[in-house]
Enzyme design. Structure first.
Site, PDB file in Angstrom:
ATOM      1  N   CYS A 114       0.818  -1.224   0.000  1.00  0.00           N
ATOM      2  CA  CYS A 114       0.000   0.000   0.000  1.00  0.00           C
ATOM      3  C   CYS A 114       0.853   1.276   0.000  1.00  0.00           C
ATOM      4  CB  CYS A 114      -0.952   0.007   1.184  1.00  0.00           C
ATOM      5  SG  CYS A 114      -1.995  -1.455   1.237  1.00  0.00           S
ATOM      6  N   HIS A 247      -3.223   7.168   2.417  1.00  0.00           N
ATOM      7  CA  HIS A 247      -3.652   5.842   1.958  1.00  0.00           C
ATOM      8  C   HIS A 247      -5.101   5.625   2.378  1.00  0.00           C
ATOM      9  CE1 HIS A 247      -3.953   1.698   1.128  1.00  0.00           C
ATOM     10  NE2 HIS A 247      -3.766   1.271   2.365  1.00  0.00           N
ATOM     11  N   ASN A 277     -10.095  -0.305   0.031  1.00  0.00           N
ATOM     12  CA  ASN A 277      -8.630  -0.254   0.032  1.00  0.00           C
ATOM     13  C   ASN A 277      -8.113  -0.880  -1.271  1.00  0.00           C
ATOM     14  OD1 ASN A 277      -5.899  -0.558   0.467  1.00  0.00           O
ATOM     15  ND2 ASN A 277      -6.118  -1.321   2.555  1.00  0.00           N
TER      16      ASN A 277
HETATM   17  O1  UT7 Z   1      -3.439  -1.102   4.033  1.00  0.00           O
HETATM   18  C1  UT7 Z   1      -3.646  -1.500   5.353  1.00  0.00           C
HETATM   19  C2  UT7 Z   1      -4.715  -2.547   5.288  1.00  0.00           C
HETATM   20  N1  UT7 Z   1      -5.321  -2.894   6.522  1.00  0.00           N
HETATM   21  C3  UT7 Z   1      -6.162  -2.122   7.225  1.00  0.00           C
HETATM   22  O2  UT7 Z   1      -6.434  -0.996   6.964  1.00  0.00           O
HETATM   23  C4  UT7 Z   1      -6.830  -2.782   8.387  1.00  0.00           C
HETATM   24  C5  UT7 Z   1      -6.656  -2.057   9.669  1.00  0.00           C
HETATM   25  N2  UT7 Z   1      -7.553  -2.645  10.654  1.00  0.00           N
HETATM   26  C6  UT7 Z   1      -8.875  -2.349  10.673  1.00  0.00           C
HETATM   27  O3  UT7 Z   1      -9.332  -1.533   9.901  1.00  0.00           O
HETATM   28  C7  UT7 Z   1      -9.736  -3.029  11.691  1.00  0.00           C
HETATM   29  O4  UT7 Z   1      -8.936  -3.776  12.570  1.00  0.00           O
HETATM   30  C8  UT7 Z   1     -10.794  -3.944  11.017  1.00  0.00           C
HETATM   31  C9  UT7 Z   1     -11.819  -3.090  10.270  1.00  0.00           C
HETATM   32  C10 UT7 Z   1     -10.130  -4.921  10.055  1.00  0.00           C
HETATM   33  C11 UT7 Z   1     -11.532  -4.766  12.074  1.00  0.00           C
HETATM   34  O5  UT7 Z   1     -12.111  -3.907  13.037  1.00  0.00           O
HETATM   35  P1  UT7 Z   1     -11.968  -4.246  14.569  1.00  0.00           P
HETATM   36  O6  UT7 Z   1     -12.722  -3.216  15.296  1.00  0.00           O
HETATM   37  O7  UT7 Z   1     -10.496  -4.387  14.871  1.00  0.00           O
HETATM   38  O8  UT7 Z   1     -12.747  -5.618  14.662  1.00  0.00           O
HETATM   39  P2  UT7 Z   1     -12.234  -7.037  15.209  1.00  0.00           P
HETATM   40  O9  UT7 Z   1     -11.270  -7.655  14.252  1.00  0.00           O
HETATM   41  O10 UT7 Z   1     -11.826  -6.895  16.640  1.00  0.00           O
HETATM   42  O11 UT7 Z   1     -13.575  -7.865  15.157  1.00  0.00           O
HETATM   43  C12 UT7 Z   1     -14.706  -7.488  15.946  1.00  0.00           C
HETATM   44  C13 UT7 Z   1     -15.848  -8.417  15.616  1.00  0.00           C
HETATM   45  C14 UT7 Z   1     -15.475  -9.879  15.669  1.00  0.00           C
HETATM   46  O12 UT7 Z   1     -16.591 -10.560  16.225  1.00  0.00           O
HETATM   47  P3  UT7 Z   1     -16.592 -11.017  17.777  1.00  0.00           P
HETATM   48  O13 UT7 Z   1     -15.397 -11.920  17.933  1.00  0.00           O
HETATM   49  O14 UT7 Z   1     -16.454  -9.743  18.551  1.00  0.00           O
HETATM   50  O15 UT7 Z   1     -17.897 -11.703  17.922  1.00  0.00           O
HETATM   51  C15 UT7 Z   1     -15.343 -10.284  14.237  1.00  0.00           C
HETATM   52  O16 UT7 Z   1     -15.619 -11.635  14.013  1.00  0.00           O
HETATM   53  O17 UT7 Z   1     -16.306  -8.175  14.288  1.00  0.00           O
HETATM   54  C16 UT7 Z   1     -16.406  -9.427  13.588  1.00  0.00           C
HETATM   55  N3  UT7 Z   1     -16.182  -9.197  12.168  1.00  0.00           N
HETATM   56  C17 UT7 Z   1     -17.176  -8.906  11.301  1.00  0.00           C
HETATM   57  N4  UT7 Z   1     -18.501  -8.802  11.452  1.00  0.00           N
HETATM   58  C18 UT7 Z   1     -19.228  -8.498  10.367  1.00  0.00           C
HETATM   59  C19 UT7 Z   1     -14.998  -9.176  11.504  1.00  0.00           C
HETATM   60  N5  UT7 Z   1     -15.209  -8.876  10.204  1.00  0.00           N
HETATM   61  C20 UT7 Z   1     -16.550  -8.720  10.058  1.00  0.00           C
HETATM   62  C21 UT7 Z   1     -17.370  -8.394   8.954  1.00  0.00           C
HETATM   63  N6  UT7 Z   1     -18.696  -8.289   9.156  1.00  0.00           N
HETATM   64  N7  UT7 Z   1     -16.873  -8.165   7.706  1.00  0.00           N
END
Ligand code: UT7
Length: 320
Positions: A114, A247, A277
């Site tokens: 990225c 980005h 992204n």
């Molecule tokens: O170029 C760099 C590329 N990467 C990025 O920009 C990613 C940077 N990170 C992020 O943007 C965030 O960490 C995410 C958006 C990927 C995730 O957000 P988060 O607040 O860190 O969520 P999490 O991974 O802690 O997941 C929270 C919950 C989980 O459920 P439980 O365990 O709390 O029941 C996940 O299973 O959200 C669930 N979850 C979803 N639910 C619905 C994860 N993905 C999804 C989804 N839809 N697509």
């Protein structure tokens, strides 16, 4: 003094936008509410099977070359930033060169995920400033949909396909004013596609894997520090820039970075809602949008910045 100045910009998104609801209808266990709230993404573009990065790069490049008022044969340097090349080799830059009908330009790819476009602009600027090259085509092009695990809802909803391009020209008028680029390979495991092709088979894992929270924290810190560092090289404070083009990964990363830099969101270009992204394509897609709609004007100070797998990160301060 010799500068590398943006002479033209262009971008391209393949097909029709795919909404969050459409992803849910296609079987991804997600919702518009979750994706919108956590990331700010509303739609992304997914290239048809068989459409390659060099094809997307070609469409964006055509527009940038036309915007610069030059011919493809005038270009003497082509750099394509991509992590989703058409082939293992030749480079996507060489395939793009053939499509453009250019012969003889130096052409190569940059692999910095990225941060790729920011790395590529940084490299092109050094060539132009040295006097060895006069007109560089710098492209970010990706088909990330090919490396997504559509059963992994934590990653597949975040990414999309697209391309953006700029023509950088040698000029005595200001262009790129400062650059800052870094990498720390010890973070390779938090965002990777840990596989390869060997002896005719995929070895390892061919899909994108990510520790989302670790990436989030790293990204905000790196984007904040590198924008400040780059501005300091030019002797200005980051709060005095006209536009930040970060980005486009996640609106919460962008907002946190802007806050730490003391920049109101009115000075920040945001397009992540429209295309998700797109890795190396995200910064030139956002830059093109802001130039097209008249926000970014000639003479204004713009910071482009990226962060991504590697980990890599970097910023470019330029006068448009
Ligand atoms: O170029 C760099 C590329 N990467 C990025 O920009 C990613 C940077 N990170 C992020 O943007 C965030 O960490 C995410 C958006 C990927 C995730 O957000 P988060 O607040 O860190 O969520 P999490 O991974 O802690 O997941 C929270 C919950 C989980 O459920 P439980 O365990 O709390 O029941 C996940 O299973 O959200 C669930 N979850 C979803 N639910 C619905 C994860 N993905 C999804 C989804 N839809 N697509």
């Amino acid at each position: 003094m010799l500068f590398a100045r943006i002479a033209g910009v262009g971008s391209y998104l393949p097909g029709k936008p795919v909404s969050n609801n459409e992803l849910a209808q296609r079987g991804v266990d997600t919702s518009d509410d979750w994706i919108s709230t956590r990331t700010g993404i509303k739609t992304r573009y997914l290239a048809e099977a068989g459409v390659t990065s060099s094809e997307l790069a070609f469409e964006a490049s055509r527009l940038a070359i036309s915007d610069a008022g030059i011919r493809a044969e005038d270009i003497d340097l082509i750099i394509v930033a991509t992590s989703t090349p058409d082939y293992i080799f030749p480079s996507t830059a060489c395939l793009l060169q053939e499509k453009l009908g250019n012969q003889g330009a130096m052409a190569f790819d940059v692999q910095a995920v990225c941060s790729g476009f920011v790395y590529a602009v940084t490299i092109a600027e050094k060539f132009i400033r040295s006097g060895s090259h006069k007109k560089a085509l710098v492209v970010g092009a990706e088909v990330f949909s090919r490396i997504l695990d559509w059963n992994d809802r934590a990653t597949c909803v975040l990414f999309g396909d697209g391309a953006g391009a700029v023509v950088l020209e040698a000029s005595d008028k200001p262009g790129v004013l400062a650059t800052a680029t870094h990498a720390d390979g010890s973070y390779n495991h938090i965002l990777s596609v840990p596989g390869c092709v060997s002896r005719g088979q995929v070895v390892g894992d061919p899909f994108l894997r990510m520790d989302g929270q670790a990436v989030f924290k790293f990204a905000v810190r790196a984007l904040t520090d590198v924008a400040k560092e780059c501005c300091a090289v030019a002797g200005i404070g980051s709060e005095s820039i006209d536009w930040l083009v970060p980005h486009q990964a996640n609106i919460r990363i962008i907002e946190s970075t802007a806050k730490k830099l003391g920049l109101p969101m009115e000075k920040v270009v945001v397009t992540v809602d429209q295309h998700g992204n797109t890795s190396a394509a995200s910064v030139p897609l956002a830059l093109d949008a802001a130039i097209r709609d008249g926000r970014v004007k000639r003479g204004q100070r713009v910071v482009l910045e990226g962060v991504g797998g590697g980990f890599t990160w970097g910023a470019v301060l330029l006068e448009y």
